[in-house]
Motif scaffolding. Structure first.
Motif, PDB file in Angstrom:
ATOM      1  N   ALA A 100     -54.780  41.653  68.866  1.00 33.91           N
ATOM      2  CA  ALA A 100     -55.354  42.863  68.272  1.00 33.91           C
ATOM      3  C   ALA A 100     -56.550  42.566  67.380  1.00 33.91           C
ATOM      4  N   HIS A 101     -56.834  41.307  67.102  1.00 33.91           N
ATOM      5  CA  HIS A 101     -57.916  40.970  66.178  1.00 33.91           C
ATOM      6  C   HIS A 101     -58.755  39.823  66.715  1.00 33.91           C
ATOM      7  N   THR A 102     -60.008  39.795  66.263  1.00 41.12           N
ATOM      8  CA  THR A 102     -60.868  38.653  66.584  1.00 41.12           C
ATOM      9  C   THR A 102     -61.091  37.873  65.287  1.00 41.12           C
ATOM     10  N   PRO A 103     -60.617  36.649  65.231  1.00 41.31           N
ATOM     11  CA  PRO A 103     -60.815  35.891  63.990  1.00 41.31           C
ATOM     12  C   PRO A 103     -62.195  35.232  63.944  1.00 41.31           C
ATOM     13  N   ALA A 104     -62.794  35.219  62.763  1.00 49.12           N
ATOM     14  CA  ALA A 104     -64.043  34.469  62.557  1.00 49.12           C
ATOM     15  C   ALA A 104     -63.810  33.551  61.362  1.00 49.12           C
ATOM     16  N   PHE A 105     -63.945  32.270  61.596  1.00 48.80           N
ATOM     17  CA  PHE A 105     -63.715  31.297  60.524  1.00 48.80           C
ATOM     18  C   PHE A 105     -65.048  30.971  59.865  1.00 48.80           C
ATOM     19  N   HIS A 106     -65.103  31.091  58.546  1.00 49.27           N
ATOM     20  CA  HIS A 106     -66.364  30.885  57.822  1.00 49.27           C
ATOM     21  C   HIS A 106     -66.558  29.421  57.444  1.00 49.27           C
ATOM     22  N   SER A 107     -65.492  28.736  57.217  1.00 47.23           N
ATOM     23  CA  SER A 107     -65.566  27.290  56.983  1.00 47.23           C
ATOM     24  C   SER A 107     -64.158  26.751  57.189  1.00 47.23           C
ATOM     25  N   ALA A 108     -64.077  25.481  57.384  1.00 46.77           N
ATOM     26  CA  ALA A 108     -62.758  24.880  57.598  1.00 46.77           C
ATOM     27  C   ALA A 108     -62.691  23.561  56.852  1.00 46.77           C
ATOM     28  N   PRO A 109     -61.530  23.245  56.306  1.00 49.57           N
ATOM     29  CA  PRO A 109     -61.380  21.957  55.640  1.00 49.57           C
ATOM     30  C   PRO A 109     -61.640  20.827  56.631  1.00 49.57           C
ATOM     31  N   THR A 110     -62.154  19.731  56.144  1.00 41.62           N
ATOM     32  CA  THR A 110     -62.448  18.620  57.053  1.00 41.62           C
ATOM     33  C   THR A 110     -61.512  17.442  56.854  1.00 41.62           C
ATOM     34  N   LYS A 111     -60.843  17.414  55.699  1.00 40.04           N
ATOM     35  CA  LYS A 111     -59.985  16.267  55.429  1.00 40.04           C
ATOM     36  C   LYS A 111     -58.595  16.740  55.028  1.00 40.04           C
ATOM     37  N   ALA A 112     -57.681  15.785  55.015  1.00 41.09           N
ATOM     38  CA  ALA A 112     -56.321  16.077  54.565  1.00 41.09           C
ATOM     39  C   ALA A 112     -56.102  15.444  53.190  1.00 41.09           C
ATOM     40  N   VAL A 113     -55.264  16.084  52.391  1.00 38.41           N
ATOM     41  CA  VAL A 113     -54.876  15.519  51.096  1.00 38.41           C
ATOM     42  C   VAL A 113     -53.422  15.078  51.244  1.00 38.41           C
ATOM     43  N   TYR A 114     -53.176  13.807  50.996  1.00 37.15           N
ATOM     44  CA  TYR A 114     -51.836  13.247  51.235  1.00 37.15           C
ATOM     45  C   TYR A 114     -51.053  13.187  49.929  1.00 37.15           C
ATOM     46  N   GLY A 115     -49.886  13.770  49.916  1.00 35.69           N
ATOM     47  CA  GLY A 115     -49.000  13.700  48.757  1.00 35.69           C
ATOM     48  C   GLY A 115     -47.589  13.729  49.291  1.00 35.69           C
ATOM     49  N   ILE A 116     -46.690  14.414  48.597  1.00 36.18           N
ATOM     50  CA  ILE A 116     -45.325  14.546  49.114  1.00 36.18           C
ATOM     51  C   ILE A 116     -45.367  15.441  50.372  1.00 36.18           C
ATOM     52  N   THR A 117     -46.403  16.291  50.436  1.00 32.25           N
ATOM     53  CA  THR A 117     -46.715  16.994  51.681  1.00 32.25           C
ATOM     54  C   THR A 117     -48.166  16.665  52.032  1.00 32.25           C
ATOM     55  N   VAL A 118     -48.576  17.003  53.254  1.00 33.99           N
ATOM     56  CA  VAL A 118     -49.978  16.845  53.638  1.00 33.99           C
ATOM     57  C   VAL A 118     -50.574  18.237  53.711  1.00 33.99           C
ATOM     58  N   ARG A 119     -51.727  18.425  53.037  1.00 32.12           N
ATOM     59  CA  ARG A 119     -52.346  19.744  53.074  1.00 32.12           C
ATOM     60  C   ARG A 119     -53.840  19.594  53.310  1.00 32.12           C
ATOM     61  N   PRO A 120     -54.507  20.674  53.767  1.00 33.08           N
ATOM     62  CA  PRO A 120     -55.956  20.613  53.936  1.00 33.08           C
ATOM     63  C   PRO A 120     -56.629  20.437  52.574  1.00 33.08           C
ATOM     64  N   ASP A 121     -57.853  19.913  52.564  1.00 32.42           N
ATOM     65  CA  ASP A 121     -58.535  19.659  51.287  1.00 32.42           C
ATOM     66  C   ASP A 121     -59.238  20.900  50.742  1.00 32.42           C
ATOM     67  N   PRO A 123     -59.565  25.662  51.191  1.00 33.86           N
ATOM     68  CA  PRO A 123     -59.125  26.870  51.901  1.00 33.86           C
ATOM     69  C   PRO A 123     -59.818  27.030  53.251  1.00 33.86           C
ATOM     70  N   THR A 124     -59.303  27.931  54.076  1.00 30.49           N
ATOM     71  CA  THR A 124     -59.902  28.256  55.372  1.00 30.49           C
ATOM     72  C   THR A 124     -60.233  29.749  55.372  1.00 30.49           C
ATOM     73  N   PRO A 125     -61.350  30.142  54.726  1.00 24.38           N
ATOM     74  CA  PRO A 125     -61.652  31.581  54.697  1.00 24.38           C
ATOM     75  C   PRO A 125     -61.959  32.100  56.095  1.00 24.38           C
ATOM     76  N   ALA A 126     -61.396  33.243  56.428  1.00 22.16           N
ATOM     77  CA  ALA A 126     -61.603  33.822  57.757  1.00 22.16           C
ATOM     78  C   ALA A 126     -61.590  35.335  57.651  1.00 22.16           C
ATOM     79  N   THR A 127     -62.224  35.982  58.611  1.00 25.30           N
ATOM     80  CA  THR A 127     -62.199  37.445  58.677  1.00 25.30           C
ATOM     81  C   THR A 127     -61.524  37.833  59.986  1.00 25.30           C
ATOM     82  N   LEU A 128     -60.601  38.795  59.894  1.00 26.57           N
ATOM     83  CA  LEU A 128     -59.967  39.317  61.102  1.00 26.57           C
ATOM     84  C   LEU A 128     -60.563  40.692  61.379  1.00 26.57           C
TER      85      LEU A 128
END
Ligand code: HEM
Length: 135
Positions: A100-121, A123-128
């Motif tokens: 039902a939607h077309t996503p447009a990603f404005h930027s995307a993280p390029t690296k991972a941050v490693y801790g007790i979990t792994v997360r993107p470095d 946000p991933t702003p996007a418009t639906l």
């Protein structure tokens, strides 16, 4: 499913009794961490493990059969109580949101941050945009 193969967490359990692990004695009570990050990227279990390929989970021989090869929700008696709910919820969300939607990603993280979990470095702003408006 393939996205969950990429997440990471480190459940901790105490050893109930001493045991030998590859020549190292692990004393009873020692905190043990399992690392799904490594298991989910083990090339002996997952050929070309860094490749994002959802077909691993749909093709008949696409994923390893070993019960410990894939455990994004933990494993055993303390595994996630919300497993079925979480899988159903994500399926319904994707089923309804994506067509039902077309996503447009404005930027995307390029690296991972490693801790007790792994997360993107970052946000991933996007418009639906509702699919009808996108034409
Ligand atoms: C994609 C979503 C989710 C993931 C990846 C996830 C993953 C996990 C993991 C890895 C554990 C720890 C297992 C262990 O210690 O061995 C856990 C525990 C737990 N999860 Fe989830 N979970 C998710 C969603 C949910 C939801 C939606 C609920 C509730 C509706 C939930 C309820 C619980 C509970 C109650 C535990 C503790 C179980 C216990 O200690 O006996 N989870 N989850």
């Amino acid at each position: 499913m393939n996205t969950l193969q990429r997440q990471d967490y480190n459940p901790r359990r105490p050893a109930l009794a001493a045991f030998d692990a590859a020549g190292h004695t692990v004393e009873a009570g020692t905190d043990l961490l399992v690392c799904p990050y490594l298991t989910h990227r083990d090339p002996e279990l997952w050929p070309d493990p860094e490749r994002f390929d959802p077909r691993r989970f749909t093709a008949p021989d696409g994923r390893p059969t070993h019960p410990g090869a894939y455990f994004p929700f933990g494993i055993g008696p303390r595994a996630c109580l919300g497993l079925q709910f979480a899988l159903r919820e994500s399926t319904v969300l994707l089923e309804h949101l994506l067509p039902a939607h077309t996503p447009a990603f404005h930027s995307a993280p390029t690296k991972a941050v490693y801790g007790i979990t792994v997360r993107p470095d970052g946000p991933t702003p996007a418009t639906l945009t509702p699919a009808l408006m996108a034409g």
